[in-house]
Design a protein around this motif. Structure first.
Motif, PDB file in Angstrom:
ATOM      1  N   LYS A 290      -6.328   2.174  -3.499  1.00 23.25           N
ATOM      2  CA  LYS A 290      -6.941   3.316  -2.805  1.00 23.25           C
ATOM      3  C   LYS A 290      -6.398   3.398  -1.380  1.00 23.25           C
ATOM      4  CE  LYS A 290     -11.210   3.017  -5.393  1.00 23.25           C
ATOM      5  NZ  LYS A 290     -12.586   2.518  -5.338  1.00 23.25           N
ATOM      6  N   THR A 291      -5.733   4.494  -1.099  1.00 20.44           N
ATOM      7  CA  THR A 291      -5.192   4.648   0.249  1.00 20.44           C
ATOM      8  C   THR A 291      -5.536   6.031   0.780  1.00 20.44           C
ATOM      9  OG1 THR A 291      -3.104   5.513  -0.565  1.00 20.44           O
ATOM     10  CG2 THR A 291      -3.229   3.130  -0.201  1.00 20.44           C
TER      11      THR A 291
ATOM     12  N   ALA B 289       0.862  -1.181   0.000  1.00 23.03           N
ATOM     13  CA  ALA B 289       0.000   0.000   0.000  1.00 23.03           C
ATOM     14  C   ALA B 289       0.893   1.224   0.000  1.00 23.03           C
ATOM     15  CB  ALA B 289      -0.907  -0.011   1.231  1.00 23.03           C
ATOM     16  N   ARG B 290       0.579   2.174  -0.865  1.00 22.68           N
ATOM     17  CA  ARG B 290       1.385   3.387  -0.956  1.00 22.68           C
ATOM     18  C   ARG B 290       0.626   4.553  -0.341  1.00 22.68           C
ATOM     19  NH1 ARG B 290       5.227   3.498  -5.164  1.00 22.68           N
ATOM     20  NH2 ARG B 290       5.855   1.345  -5.593  1.00 22.68           N
TER      21      ARG B 290
ATOM     22  N   GLY C 155       5.449   6.777   0.743  1.00 19.45           N
ATOM     23  CA  GLY C 155       5.796   5.756   1.722  1.00 19.45           C
ATOM     24  C   GLY C 155       5.136   4.449   1.312  1.00 19.45           C
ATOM     25  N   VAL C 156       5.942   3.386   1.231  1.00 22.41           N
ATOM     26  CA  VAL C 156       5.391   2.102   0.809  1.00 22.41           C
ATOM     27  C   VAL C 156       5.360   1.164   2.014  1.00 22.41           C
ATOM     28  CG1 VAL C 156       5.628   0.160  -0.761  1.00 22.41           C
ATOM     29  CG2 VAL C 156       6.381   2.430  -1.461  1.00 22.41           C
TER      30      VAL C 156
ATOM     31  N   ARG D 199       9.086   1.474   3.602  1.00 23.02           N
ATOM     32  CA  ARG D 199      10.225   2.100   2.943  1.00 23.02           C
ATOM     33  C   ARG D 199       9.707   3.283   2.122  1.00 23.02           C
ATOM     34  NH1 ARG D 199      10.317   0.731  -2.437  1.00 23.02           N
ATOM     35  NH2 ARG D 199       8.820  -0.901  -2.944  1.00 23.02           N
ATOM     36  N   LEU D 200      10.648   4.068   1.619  1.00 21.13           N
ATOM     37  CA  LEU D 200      10.277   5.219   0.801  1.00 21.13           C
ATOM     38  C   LEU D 200      10.594   4.880  -0.647  1.00 21.13           C
ATOM     39  CD1 LEU D 200       9.445   8.292   0.806  1.00 21.13           C
ATOM     40  CD2 LEU D 200      11.880   8.741   0.649  1.00 21.13           C
TER      41      LEU D 200
END
Lengths: 179, 265
Positions: A131-132, A45-46, A81-82, A73-74
């Protein structure tokens, strides 16, 4: 001391020592649940802002823990941000599920909340949640609130702000004049 | 000029002596490992020493664990109640005990209760020339006397540390839930949610195993290396407790850095 009694005592000691280890693993720790939790699938998810989310934070759906945050992580291409989420295998989510970062309580830890969509196709291993919704930053909220207040204020506030400028000058002059 | 030289030479002497002892200790450790066959063939030797080192340390370890858990709960409550987070008491007590206090305090107690006894015993055997007598009878004292004690320590300490943590958590439960009146479900539930069996519990067990090797080696080495006099044995016993305490705390820092790294992993 008798050989047999020594053996007996050492046996008791080792037994309660091992029992204590089992107690620590099962009752204090979470070994019981890990067998079903170990199998699962990974989704990505990002988020624009990951907030204070930490690895091992829970992933919840309708308040029920359905997984853990595996790693964060980026992405240095998109500057997002992942978060890799580990979802337990017995939970399936539709592909249009929304992932959002929430905070439990005012100062509590942050967790990822999943809100299931209506798609009939389920998320698979190594897929991405499209979708985040980012973490809510308290500072941003406060500054937005202040700006919106400031924008609301001028019509009523502008005439009101000029007298206060004049009034501090008057009391300041009084103590200055006294001596 | 002369006193300066004397200080320098004394410093150099102490350094060389220290390094020499370290080398001897390493060689001694290798000898213990080589001579451990006897302990496997005759487990009765180790069992007898586990009784001396482990069973007889039970009371002090269990009582200390209980009291430390109770104090943790009381002190933790003082701070947690300010943030309205008293339900996290279980997490606080369990994590501090399992990760740090259990392995460290149990090892310190073990060093003073059992380690010193091992040193005194072996040192006295050396002073009364029992070790030399064994050599004359073609019995290797390392195989017959030192290795069983070493392995008894290595086996006992992790078990003692686990018991210490368990009793500590129970003590925390007594004070937190029974005395202060925190909800018992929240106490255990939050604890289980926050304590990971691999990351927290296993790392604690690994810690106590490392301490067990260190303390046991120091105890038998100091005894074997003691000057064969009354003062020599007493000095060796003191050295066991002091060196063990320093080594435990230093190792604890190193292990904590490796294992927990401030929660980032």
């Amino acid at each position: 001391m008798n050989r047999k009694i020594i053996d007996l005592w050492v046996g008791i000691f080792v037994a309660i020592g091992l029992a204590a280890l089992v107690f620590l693993a099962l009752k204090v720790g979470n070994l019981l649940t890990t067998s079903e939790e170990r199998t699962g699938y990974q989704v990505e998810a990002r988020f624009d802002n990951i907030g204070n989310l930490k690895p091992r934070a829970p992933v919840k759906s309708a308040g029920v823990v359905v997984g853990r945050v595996e790693s964060i992580r980026l992405d240095d291409k998109t500057y997002e941000g992942v978060a890799r989420l580990h979802i337990y295998s017995h939970y399936q989510f539709p592909r249009d599920t929304i992932a959002a970062i929430f905070t439990s309580g005012l100062l509590g830890e942050q967790f990822v909340g999943l809100e299931a969509g209506g798609d009939t196709v389920m998320l698979k291993d190594e897929e991405r949640i499209r979708k985040t919704q980012s973490a809510v930053q308290l500072e941003k909220l406060i500054s937005q609130f202040m700006f919106s207040k400031a924008q609301d204020a001028p019509p009523a506030g502008a005439p009101a702000s000029s007298p206060p400028v004049a009034t501090p000058a008057a009391p300041a002059a009084v103590p200055g004049a006294k001596p | 000029m002369k006193p300066v030289l004397r200080i320098l030479s004394r410093l150099g002497n102490a350094t060389v002596g220290g390094v020499e002892r370290l080398g001897f200790a390493a060689r001694f450790f290798a000898a213990i490992l080589r001579q451990s066959g006897t302990s496997v063939v005759r487990p009765g030797l180790v069992v007898k020493e586990i009784y001396q080192a482990g069973v007889l340390s039970l009371i002090i370890v269990l009582m200390s664990g209980m009291f430390i858990g109770m104090v943790l709960a009381l002190q933790g409550y003082e701070t947690l109640v300010r943030f309205g987070a008293t339900e996290s008491m279980g997490v606080l007590v369990a994590l501090s005990l399992v990760r740090e206090l259990g392995p460290v305090v149990a090892a310190l107690l073990f060093a003073s209760r059992a380690g010193s006894a091992m040193t005194a015993e072996i040192g006295l055997m050396k002073t009364t020339e029992q070790l030399s007598a064994m050599e004359v009878m073609a019995v290797d004292p390392i195989a017959r006397v030192v290795a069983p004690r070493f392995w008894a320590g290595v086996i006992s300490l992790p078990l003692l540390a686990a018991l210490f943590s368990t009793l500590g958590i129970y003590g925390g439960y007594l004070v937190g839930v029974r005395l202060i009146g925190i909800d018992g479900g929240a106490f255990w539930g939050q604890m289980q949610a926050a304590v990971d069996w691999r990351y927290d519990v296993m790392n604690g067990v690994i810690k106590s195993a490392v301490f067990a090797f260190a303390v046991s080696l120091i105890a038998v080495f100091e005894g074997y290396d003691a000057k064969p006099t009354a003062e020599g044995v007493s000095a060796a016993t003191t050295r066991t407790v002091v060196t063990s305490a320093l080594v435990i705390l230093a190792l604890d820092f190193v292990l904590t850095v490796f294992m927990f790294r401030g929660g980032v992993h």
